[in-house]
Design a protein around this motif. Structure first.
Motif, short mmCIF file in Angstrom:
data_model
loop_
_atom_site.label_atom_id
_atom_site.label_comp_id
_atom_site.label_asym_id
_atom_site.label_seq_id
_atom_site.Cartn_x
_atom_site.Cartn_y
_atom_site.Cartn_z
N PRO A 157 0.90 -1.08 -0.01
CA PRO A 157 -0.01 -0.02 0.18
C PRO A 157 0.52 1.22 -0.03
N GLU A 158 2.26 1.31 -0.05
CA GLU A 158 2.81 2.26 0.26
C GLU A 158 3.65 2.47 -1.04
N ALA A 159 3.73 1.37 -2.22
CA ALA A 159 4.30 1.56 -3.34
C ALA A 159 3.70 2.31 -4.28
N ASN A 160 4.35 2.86 -5.36
CA ASN A 160 3.88 3.73 -6.20
C ASN A 160 3.39 3.10 -7.49
N LEU A 161 2.51 3.61 -8.43
CA LEU A 161 1.94 2.78 -9.38
C LEU A 161 2.27 3.79 -10.63
N LEU A 162 2.42 2.90 -11.71
CA LEU A 162 2.37 3.60 -13.16
C LEU A 162 1.44 2.98 -13.96
N SER A 163 0.27 3.97 -14.43
CA SER A 163 -0.76 3.47 -15.38
C SER A 163 -0.07 3.42 -16.73
#
Length: 454
Positions: A157-163
């Motif tokens: 839940p603290e990781a970043n996401l690339l869409s």
């Protein structure tokens, strides 16, 4: 790929099924529940044979948070005592991560569209059928929840996401293989530590353009996690990209820890197994759904890979994968390790983060570069360096002038070395034959008896 169509079911019934009847209150906070068509409807859960089932966390009355059985049964909540994935970026190459859901607030740090049908930031869902698929996948990997103890929360839940939005089937005029290849390279160039691919082509082989794209990711130390595919959508064996050497292919299991009959497939490239039934997902419009498929098992593993990378930032991608498969819990129904249905076993997030694992110097899931060299007949390797200086060859003498006289006329050479000796030999033979004949006659005449005279 799973979740091509949806059917809406009653929220209370779905939540009760997901929790085995433990939850009755608070369900009204979820407006509706959808299950992907082609995948089985949720069934009453059974405790995993190889994993101890635990009760929902005390003090959490939120139905969404309590329904996430994998958080406790697969060691994820324990792993959170060490890390929640901070500092790691997961690229979700799918149909796009919706902008609306509060669960993605602060999680998505960038994106792009490769379908030609989305928006430049990759946040507009692509496709009339699969538009929510990317949001469902992303929510399992790194959703933030709606509060401290409410709303769906992802594995990291603290990781970043690339869409990175792509279009399946007719959702894009850009060839699918090109979309994926371009998205892979973009993700690597924009800081992805992990790439999640929750789709299959249903074919064992792949387009040569993917050779460079996937090798580019491996060369830049990126963990690539891929769904194995679902029998319910027509996939009997794993298909590309799950067959590409070096990727971590994820098979799916039900609540009992047994390979899912509909929401998984089998093949020798499966590396690890994770839950693929009765999963939650946040749709692009914020609706909470229940769905099945290895499309959901893959982001659970991608989230665990993010936990490992966050807890061990010195590890390269090969050793992140190695920790995940070497700390897997045995699958009760597996006949060998690795197994065609379970790979090395069932994922164990806490062990992957905390256990002591010997390091490796190569990817345990294989080498794409070696495969290319063997099967593409591409690069024969560098040519050997000459060990001696070149030799200079002297110029050949000029060719003799041809004799243009008729070959039927005798020359001096033919008369001297051919005709004269032949005539001499012939005459000698004749004379010898005549001499022998005359001598023979003389001998016969001398031996003839003489008649006496009268």
């Amino acid at each position: 790929m799973s979740a091509r169509r949806r059917r809406v079911v009653a929220v209370v019934a779905a939540v009760l099924i997901a929790l085995g009847g433990q939850l009755a209150a608070g369900a009204a906070s979820i407006p509706a529940v959808a299950v992907a068509a082609g995948d089985p409807a949720p069934t009453a859960p059974a405790g995993p044979s190889a994993l101890a089932a635990t009760a929902p966390p005390p003090g959490t009355g939120d139905p969404a948070r309590a329904a996430e059985y994998w958080l406790d049964e697969y060691g994820i909540r324990q792993a959170w005592q060490t890390t929640r994935g901070k500092g790691v970026t997961i690229a979700v190459i799918d149909t796009g991560i919706g902008r609306s859901p509060v669960e993605f607030s602060g999680a998505v740090v960038g994106g792009a569209d490769f379908s030609g049908a989305g928006s430049s930031d990759g946040r507009t869902p692509v496709g009339a059928v699969d538009a929510n698929h990317g949001s469902w996948v992303a929510s399992l990997a790194a959703a933030r929840g709606t509060g401290a103890d409410t709303g769906m929360i992802g594995v990291a839940p603290e990781a970043n996401l690339l869409s990175l939005s792509i279009g399946f089937g007719a959702a894009s005029s850009v060839p699918f293989v090109q979309q994926v290849a371009d998205a892979m390279k973009w993700a690597v160039d924009h800081g992805a530590d992990i790439i999640n691919l929750s789709f299959t082509t249903n074919t064992l082989t792949w387009d040569p353009s993917w050779d460079d794209a996937f090798q580019y990711a491996f060369e830049h130390d990126v963990v690539v996690v891929v769904a194995a595919g679902n029998k319910g959508s027509g996939t009997e064996e794993v298909g590309a990209p799950a067959t590409i050497p070096g990727v971590l292919t994820v098979g799916g299991v039900n609540r009992a820890g047994t390979a899912s009959e509909q929401a998984s497939t089998q093949g020798i490239t499966i590396g690890i197994s994770a839950p693929s039934e009765q999963l939650l997902g946040v749709s692009a419009d914020g609706q909470l759904v229940v769905w099945d498929g290895t499309s959901g098992a893959a982001p659970i593993v991608a989230g665990i890979a993010a936990l490992v990378r966050s807890a061990h930032p010195d590890l390269d991608a090969d050793n992140v994968i190695n920790r995940i498969i070497k700390t897997a819990r045995p699958a009760a129904a597996a006949t060998k390790v690795p197994d065609e249905k379970y790979g090395y076993g069932l994922i164990d997030a806490n062990a992957a983060v905390s256990a002591s694992v010997a390091s490796v110097d190569s990817n345990p899931m294989g080498s794409l570069s070696d495969w290319i060299r063997l099967y593409r007949r591409a690069d024969a390797g560098p040519q050997p360096t000459p060990t001696s200086s070149p030799v200079t060859i002297e110029q050949l003498p000029a060719a003799e002038t041809l004799d243009r006289r008729s070959p039927l006329l005798p020359s001096v050479e033919t008369l001297l070395y051919g005709t004269v000796p032949l005539v001499g030999v012939t005459l000698t033979a004749i004379l010898v034959a005549l001499g022998v004949t005359a001598a023979a006659r003389r001998i016969r005449s001398e031996r003839a008896p003489r008649t006496p005279s009268r």
